[in-house]
Write an enzyme that holds these catalytic residues in place. Sequence first.
Site, PDB file in Angstrom:
ATOM      1  N   GLU A  26      -5.812  -5.780  11.877  1.00 56.26           N
ATOM      2  CA  GLU A  26      -6.090  -6.628  10.655  1.00 56.26           C
ATOM      3  C   GLU A  26      -4.860  -6.921  10.051  1.00 56.26           C
ATOM      4  O   GLU A  26      -4.558  -7.801   9.422  1.00 56.26           O
ATOM      5  CB  GLU A  26      -7.149  -5.951   9.786  1.00 56.26           C
ATOM      6  CG  GLU A  26      -8.617  -5.963  10.458  1.00 56.26           C
ATOM      7  CD  GLU A  26      -9.324  -7.186  10.543  1.00 56.26           C
ATOM      8  OE1 GLU A  26      -9.180  -8.209   9.687  1.00 56.26           O
ATOM      9  OE2 GLU A  26      -9.579  -7.458  11.771  1.00 56.26           O
ATOM     10  N   GLN A  27      -4.044  -5.857  10.005  1.00 49.69           N
ATOM     11  CA  GLN A  27      -2.663  -6.007   9.156  1.00 49.69           C
ATOM     12  C   GLN A  27      -1.875  -6.931   9.968  1.00 49.69           C
ATOM     13  O   GLN A  27      -1.212  -7.730   9.270  1.00 49.69           O
ATOM     14  CB  GLN A  27      -2.071  -4.603   9.287  1.00 49.69           C
ATOM     15  CG  GLN A  27      -2.439  -3.518   7.890  1.00 49.69           C
ATOM     16  CD  GLN A  27      -1.715  -2.510   8.060  1.00 49.69           C
ATOM     17  OE1 GLN A  27      -1.054  -2.022   9.155  1.00 49.69           O
ATOM     18  NE2 GLN A  27      -1.957  -1.616   6.826  1.00 49.69           N
TER      19      GLN A  27
ATOM     20  N   ASP B  15      11.119  -3.284  10.758  1.00 50.57           N
ATOM     21  CA  ASP B  15      10.072  -2.635   9.594  1.00 50.57           C
ATOM     22  C   ASP B  15       9.157  -2.133  10.498  1.00 50.57           C
ATOM     23  O   ASP B  15       8.205  -2.492  10.979  1.00 50.57           O
ATOM     24  CB  ASP B  15       9.371  -3.708   8.925  1.00 50.57           C
ATOM     25  CG  ASP B  15       8.637  -3.090   7.545  1.00 50.57           C
ATOM     26  OD1 ASP B  15       8.385  -1.936   7.675  1.00 50.57           O
ATOM     27  OD2 ASP B  15       8.052  -4.066   6.951  1.00 50.57           O
TER      28      ASP B  15
ATOM     29  N   CYS C  44      -5.650  11.896  -5.369  1.00 51.06           N
ATOM     30  CA  CYS C  44      -4.149  11.488  -5.211  1.00 51.06           C
ATOM     31  C   CYS C  44      -3.622  11.481  -6.406  1.00 51.06           C
ATOM     32  O   CYS C  44      -2.289  11.869  -6.470  1.00 51.06           O
ATOM     33  CB  CYS C  44      -3.917  10.465  -4.032  1.00 51.06           C
ATOM     34  SG  CYS C  44      -4.575  10.573  -2.391  1.00 51.06           S
TER      35      CYS C  44
ATOM     36  N   TYR D 230       0.933  -1.301  -0.150  1.00 49.36           N
ATOM     37  CA  TYR D 230       0.019  -0.094  -0.162  1.00 49.36           C
ATOM     38  C   TYR D 230       1.113   1.363   0.075  1.00 49.36           C
ATOM     39  O   TYR D 230       0.751   2.116   1.050  1.00 49.36           O
ATOM     40  CB  TYR D 230      -0.775   0.042   1.103  1.00 49.36           C
ATOM     41  CG  TYR D 230      -1.990   0.869   1.318  1.00 49.36           C
ATOM     42  CD1 TYR D 230      -2.481   1.261  -0.048  1.00 49.36           C
ATOM     43  CD2 TYR D 230      -2.982   1.281   2.266  1.00 49.36           C
ATOM     44  CE1 TYR D 230      -3.740   2.204  -0.260  1.00 49.36           C
ATOM     45  CE2 TYR D 230      -3.907   2.073   2.386  1.00 49.36           C
ATOM     46  CZ  TYR D 230      -4.405   2.415   0.935  1.00 49.36           C
ATOM     47  OH  TYR D 230      -5.543   3.247   0.970  1.00 49.36           O
TER      48      TYR D 230
ATOM     49  N   GLY E 143       2.862  -7.017   5.863  1.00 47.25           N
ATOM     50  CA  GLY E 143       3.794  -7.830   5.962  1.00 47.25           C
ATOM     51  C   GLY E 143       4.730  -8.265   4.681  1.00 47.25           C
ATOM     52  O   GLY E 143       5.446  -9.247   4.435  1.00 47.25           O
TER      53      GLY E 143
ATOM     54  N   CYS F 232       4.707  -2.062   9.226  1.00 49.41           N
ATOM     55  CA  CYS F 232       4.882  -3.039   8.183  1.00 49.41           C
ATOM     56  C   CYS F 232       3.871  -3.375   7.484  1.00 49.41           C
ATOM     57  O   CYS F 232       4.170  -4.389   6.707  1.00 49.41           O
ATOM     58  CB  CYS F 232       5.312  -4.287   9.017  1.00 49.41           C
ATOM     59  SG  CYS F 232       4.225  -5.088  10.416  1.00 49.41           S
TER      60      CYS F 232
END
Length: 382
Positions: A201-202, A173, A354, A137, A179, A176
């Site tokens: 959630e990550q 990291d 963006c 991301y 992952g 991160c």
Amino acid sequence: MSSSCIEEVGLQDNQWFRIVNDLLSKAGVAINGPSPADLQIKNPDFYKRVLQEGSLGLGESYMDGWWDCERLDLFFTQALKAGLEDQLPTHFKDTLRVIGARIFNFQNRKRAWIVGKEHYDLGNDLFSRMLDDSMQYSCGYWKNADNLADAQRDKLRLVCEKLQLAPGMTLLDIGCGWGGLAQFAAREYGVSVTGVTVSAEQQKLAQARCQGLDVTILLQDYRELNASFDRIVSVGMFEHVGPKNYATYFDVVNRNLKPDGIFLLHTIGSRKTDNNVDPWINKYIFPNGCLPSIRHIANASAPYFVMEDWHNFGADYDKTLMAWHARFMEAWPELAANYSERFKRMFSYYLNACAGAFRARDLQLWQVVFSRGIENGLRVAR
């Protein structure tokens, strides 16, 4: 009439229209015109709302279906190149927010978790479909790539090469994500990785992704880190740190980096040294975020590090965001059961706005490499 007076004066509908029309014409944008960048107005109250509320009114009125545009990315590119954002009025609430950001620390330890819950925890179903398979991301590196997967893989390789990773090293990291970088570095370079995130959630997905590898994923604030690493990397996280915490951030990096270590910072940047926050982005996408400037980074890093390399490939973020938008729209029939039509408009607006900002070179993407002064210098990969 100056934009600062707009909120104080009662105008007729045709006067609101004329002011907006005159502003848009400076960017080559027409109202209800035939160009893909032209605005198609559905609600006549649009003009008054935008002039009274600025960026927030523009974004919210789009979410509400008050206007459409065939190519939002083109509209924002043209608007930003023409400097229209500086001609829209500043809403009183936005002024208070900017003043508040200068006084209060909106990215303190307690508030640092907000962006994880409100954005990164939106749903792995959304991000897994919108992003590439490694779920990066952040900006891809399109120097030799012609598709999103290759651009992100090349970005991961570029990061690891700049860090000069070697088997047996330890890598921290900071921020991160899901992952992807931790997995790549551990698998391709044989390093031991510790990743930290403020998104539950990550963390779950990152732990699953890195199962069987020498990778540890922690759910914690970066300020709690106190260990020793050969290398440190931070990709797409510094935008959430905030000016009041930049000195603390670099102190944390210094505290956790071995004397001969290398640190790579990958961040979106602004040309302005200010509290660089768009009110719509702050409310709907990245709460409490703030874009750093060159001066911010230089001042905060100077007590600790030598800046070995500064690489700007912000133009590549345009391609990355448009690729995400294409994937988001393609996946929408599957996502529609879990997200509203208003959410679809909000997320599409965010990605296109963006992309337009990077295409107009209003925003930058920097990779900065730091050391404590490596003898004979550092030869940095490109």
